[in-house]
Design a protein around this motif. Structure first.
Motif, PDB file in Angstrom:
ATOM      1  N   MET A  31      45.089 -25.935  28.500  1.00 13.20           N
ATOM      2  CA  MET A  31      45.707 -24.461  28.932  1.00 13.20           C
ATOM      3  C   MET A  31      44.369 -23.897  29.504  1.00 13.20           C
ATOM      4  O   MET A  31      44.373 -22.579  28.890  1.00 13.20           O
TER       5      MET A  31
ATOM      6  N   GLU B  62      43.634 -14.744  27.253  1.00 12.37           N
ATOM      7  CA  GLU B  62      44.911 -15.626  26.391  1.00 12.37           C
ATOM      8  C   GLU B  62      44.831 -15.111  25.024  1.00 12.37           C
ATOM      9  O   GLU B  62      43.790 -15.698  24.391  1.00 12.37           O
TER      10      GLU B  62
ATOM     11  N   THR C 280      46.884 -15.839  21.539  1.00  7.10           N
ATOM     12  CA  THR C 280      47.936 -16.433  21.056  1.00  7.10           C
ATOM     13  C   THR C 280      48.180 -15.859  19.451  1.00  7.10           C
ATOM     14  O   THR C 280      47.482 -16.098  18.545  1.00  7.10           O
ATOM     15  N   GLY C 281      49.477 -15.431  19.231  1.00  2.00           N
ATOM     16  CA  GLY C 281      49.537 -14.775  18.249  1.00  2.00           C
ATOM     17  C   GLY C 281      48.478 -13.871  17.462  1.00  2.00           C
ATOM     18  O   GLY C 281      48.491 -13.909  15.957  1.00  2.00           O
TER      19      GLY C 281
ATOM     20  N   ASP D 131      51.222 -10.082  15.902  1.00  2.12           N
ATOM     21  CA  ASP D 131      51.904 -11.442  16.513  1.00  2.12           C
ATOM     22  C   ASP D 131      51.962 -11.256  18.274  1.00  2.12           C
ATOM     23  O   ASP D 131      53.032 -11.605  18.701  1.00  2.12           O
TER      24      ASP D 131
ATOM     25  N   THR E 103      51.226 -12.465  21.826  1.00  5.30           N
ATOM     26  CA  THR E 103      50.995 -13.569  22.820  1.00  5.30           C
ATOM     27  C   THR E 103      51.070 -13.019  24.093  1.00  5.30           C
ATOM     28  O   THR E 103      52.124 -12.529  24.703  1.00  5.30           O
TER      29      THR E 103
ATOM     30  N   ARG F  37      49.117 -13.783  28.355  1.00  6.99           N
ATOM     31  CA  ARG F  37      48.266 -14.788  29.048  1.00  6.99           C
ATOM     32  C   ARG F  37      47.947 -13.835  30.422  1.00  6.99           C
ATOM     33  O   ARG F  37      48.982 -13.665  30.883  1.00  6.99           O
TER      34      ARG F  37
ATOM     35  N   GLY G 148      45.599 -15.651  14.495  1.00 10.56           N
ATOM     36  CA  GLY G 148      45.837 -16.036  15.821  1.00 10.56           C
ATOM     37  C   GLY G 148      44.572 -15.977  16.529  1.00 10.56           C
ATOM     38  O   GLY G 148      43.534 -16.042  15.851  1.00 10.56           O
ATOM     39  N   SER G 149      44.620 -16.233  17.829  1.00 11.19           N
ATOM     40  CA  SER G 149      43.215 -16.556  18.376  1.00 11.19           C
ATOM     41  C   SER G 149      43.094 -15.571  19.942  1.00 11.19           C
ATOM     42  O   SER G 149      44.163 -15.466  20.447  1.00 11.19           O
TER      43      SER G 149
ATOM     44  N   THR H 102      41.277 -15.968  23.831  1.00  8.82           N
ATOM     45  CA  THR H 102      40.362 -16.649  24.414  1.00  8.82           C
ATOM     46  C   THR H 102      39.975 -16.000  25.786  1.00  8.82           C
ATOM     47  O   THR H 102      40.969 -15.191  26.339  1.00  8.82           O
TER      48      THR H 102
END
Ligand SMILES: Nc1ncnc2c1ncn2[C@@H]1O[C@H](COP(=O)(O)OP(=O)(O)OP(=O)(O)O)[C@@H](O)[C@H]1O
Ligand SMILES: [Mg+2]
Lengths: 257, 288
Positions: free
Chosen positions: A1, A7, A9-10, A27, A29, A31, A64-65, A67
């Motif tokens: 990805m 990005e 995510t959660g 939460d 998400t 992109r 979550g993360s 990027t």
């Protein structure tokens, strides 16, 4: 990805202090592709600033993360330009020197940085005010200086937190038009937080709508307007009206403009 | 709204307000007179009262000498007084500079580290509340009658305001500027040098102004307790000889040291932080 500029995510950010626990971001998400201009709108206190600060690595995610440019964000990021809600200028430096702070802190080549600063001053119409101290500048000019400072090192990603929130409507529209041009000319990925619906639609290629606390993304609306925009043109476009009203509906009565 | 727009176009706020009119030659003098006439008047009144009381001998001259007697003493004893003034000045300046450096260092430790804050603050506070006059004899026992105990006392007394103002200044940095600096990839040293330290300067300068006047007190108290030179020592001698004229001359010189050093710090302040709100000069240009 890989390939995404940003990005999430959660992503969840919770603040715990002695008296209260606040879920600022819940939460999320999201992109963002390189070159996109994503506008985030939401009511006051819904966690917009926190979300942006998490992307910059200034707030650690509770869960979550995050990027950025393919790399996980675990500490303050330097591949970005950040424009805060307030100009945050050094009051002892003139406009040009405030812009050059970016170069000094990064140890960039002086001659190159000086040329770049002059370019940006020209681009944002600050010519003639290079040596003016922040208190000698109007609010709009201060915010322009902050914008130039954030752009000086040609960051691939620009994060903006209600950069024009404190300005009058006229100055705001003017700076919006400038920002649109800068974005088109530089191809920078931009993540802009605002609580002005008009600003979000005018600037964004996509508008993300957040709910009141805890901050969630409730809807994503692509903006199918031409890349090059002017207020005169966009305001009369029926797509602009349609988008604005759907966002207003999503936000309920909570937002102004 | 429309008025605002017109205003915006006509007078950009960043413009230097008076570029066209060069300052008239007499203005600096006028400004100086304007700044000084009130304190000068007050000083004149005090002086007149002194002169009146002493010259008419409402109080005996061995208690309050006349201005003429004091002036005569100053001219007669000028080399003796000058020598001792330089001694006290030397102790004060060294004490002040050391207090400024130590105070700033301590302030940095406190502002940057919670652990250091907890460890150092009690010591700093203790050093402040302990009566300096009470420890002066101890310092003489430890360091002898030379310059050292006077300088140590000046440092002890002048140190506290520097620490307090330094901590307040360093802590007052806008958190967004610290975050900004983090996104610029700057290390702690660059952040300190370019953001936190200049931001702390206005606070620090106020602390230094207090400190410099206190340093004089420290040096003189040190001389009281054990010295064979300095204005504090001269004061003891004058007292012992019931020489009121010398005593007054001595007091005037002590005050002068304090005032001159204070003004030097003010000049440094004006040079270092011309940008600060307390020193801004831009006044709206009016046609009347
Ligand atoms: N450092 C912090 N400590 C504790 N709570 C915080 C902190 N920062 C933000 N919050 C809380 O998190 C929530 C979201 O704050 P945030 O600043 O992200 O909102 P926002 O959407 O940017 O609001 P605005 O539009 O008014 O700027 C708020 O309820 C706030 O009280
Ligand atoms: Mg915010």
């Amino acid at each position: 990805m890989s390939g995404a500029a940003v990005e999430l995510t959660g992503l969840t950010v919770r603040f715990v202090s002695r008296r209260r626990r606040t879920v600022a971001v819940d939460d999320v998400t999201l992109r963002v592709e390189p070159g996109e201009f994503v506008a985030i709108v939401g009511p006051s206190g819904c966690g917009k600033s926190t979300l942006l600060r998490a992307v910059a690595g200034l707030v650690p995610p509770t869960a979550g993360s995050v990027t950025l440019l393919g790399q996980p964000v675990t500490r303050p990021q330097t591949d970005i330009g950040f424009v805060f809600q307030r100009p945050a200028l050094l009051e002892w430096r003139g406009a040009r020197k405030n812009i050059l702070l970016q170069a000094e802190m990064r140890g960039l080549d002086r001659a190159w940085a000086a040329r770049r600063a002059d370019e940006l001053i020209e681009l944002t119409g600050l010519t003639g005010f290079e040596r003016a101290l922040p208190h000698e500048l109007s609010g709009g000019m201060q915010q322009r200086v902050a914008l130039c400072r954030a752009l000086l090192h040609q960051p691939p990603v620009l994060l903006m937190d209600e950069p024009f929130g404190a300005l009058d409507a006229l100055t705001r529209e003017q700076l919006n038009a400038e920002l649109n041009r800068i974005w088109r000319e530089t191809g920078t990925t931009i993540l802009l937080v605002t609580h002005s619906i008009a600003e979000a639609v005018f600037l964004g290629t996509r508008v993300e709508v957040m709910s009141p606390r805890p901050g969630r993304i409730v809807s994503t609306l692509p903006v199918d307007l031409p890349v090059e925009r002017s207020y005169a043109q966009v305001m009369t476009d029926e797509r602009f009206d349609r988008l604005s009203s759907s966002i207003r509906l999503l936000l309920g009565a909570g937002a102004n403009h | 709204m429309s008025e605002q727009i017109v205003d915006r176009q006509l007078t950009p706020r960043g413009a230097r307000q008076v570029p066209s009119a060069p300052p008239r030659p007499g203005t600096r003098l006028v400004r100086l007179v304007e700044a000084l006439w009130r304190p000068a008047l007050l000083l004149g009144a005090v002086f007149a009262a002194w002169w009146f009381v002493a010259e008419r001998e409402y109080v005996a001259n061995y208690l309050v000498p006349t201005p003429a007697q004091v002036a005569a003493k100053m001219t007669d004893e000028w080399s003796f007084l000058l020598r001792n003034t330089f001694v006290t000045l030397y102790e004060t300046v060294i004490g002040f500079v050391l207090a400024a450096l130590l105070g700033l260092g301590t302030a940095i430790l406190i502002a940057y580290s919670r652990t250091m804050e907890k460890a150092i603050y009690p010591i700093v506070l203790f050093a402040q509340v302990i009566p300096k006059i009470a420890i002066a004899p101890l310092l003489v026992v430890w360091f002898g009658v030379g310059f050292t105990p006077k300088i140590v006392l000046a440092v002890l007394i002048a140190f506290f305001p520097v620490v307090i103002s330094g901590v307040a200044g360093l802590r007052s940095t806008d958190p967004e500027l610290i975050e900004l600096s983090a996104t610029m990839g700057a290390g702690p040293w660059r952040t300190f040098r370019k953001i936190r330290f200049p931001n702390a300067l206005p606070h620090l300068m106020s602390g230094l102004k207090v400190a410099v006047t206190l340093a004089v007190v420290g040096a003189v108290v040190g001389e009281f307790v054990g010295a064979d030179k300095g204005l504090g020592y001269v004061l003891l001698v004058a007292n012992g000889n019931l020489d009121a004229a010398l005593l007054f001359a001595d007091l005037i010189l002590m005050s002068l040291i304090g005032i001159v050093l204070f003004m030097l710090v003010e000049v440094a302040e004006a040079l270092l932080i011309p940008w600060h709100a307390s020193r801004r000069s831009g006044v709206p240009l009016t046609t009347s």
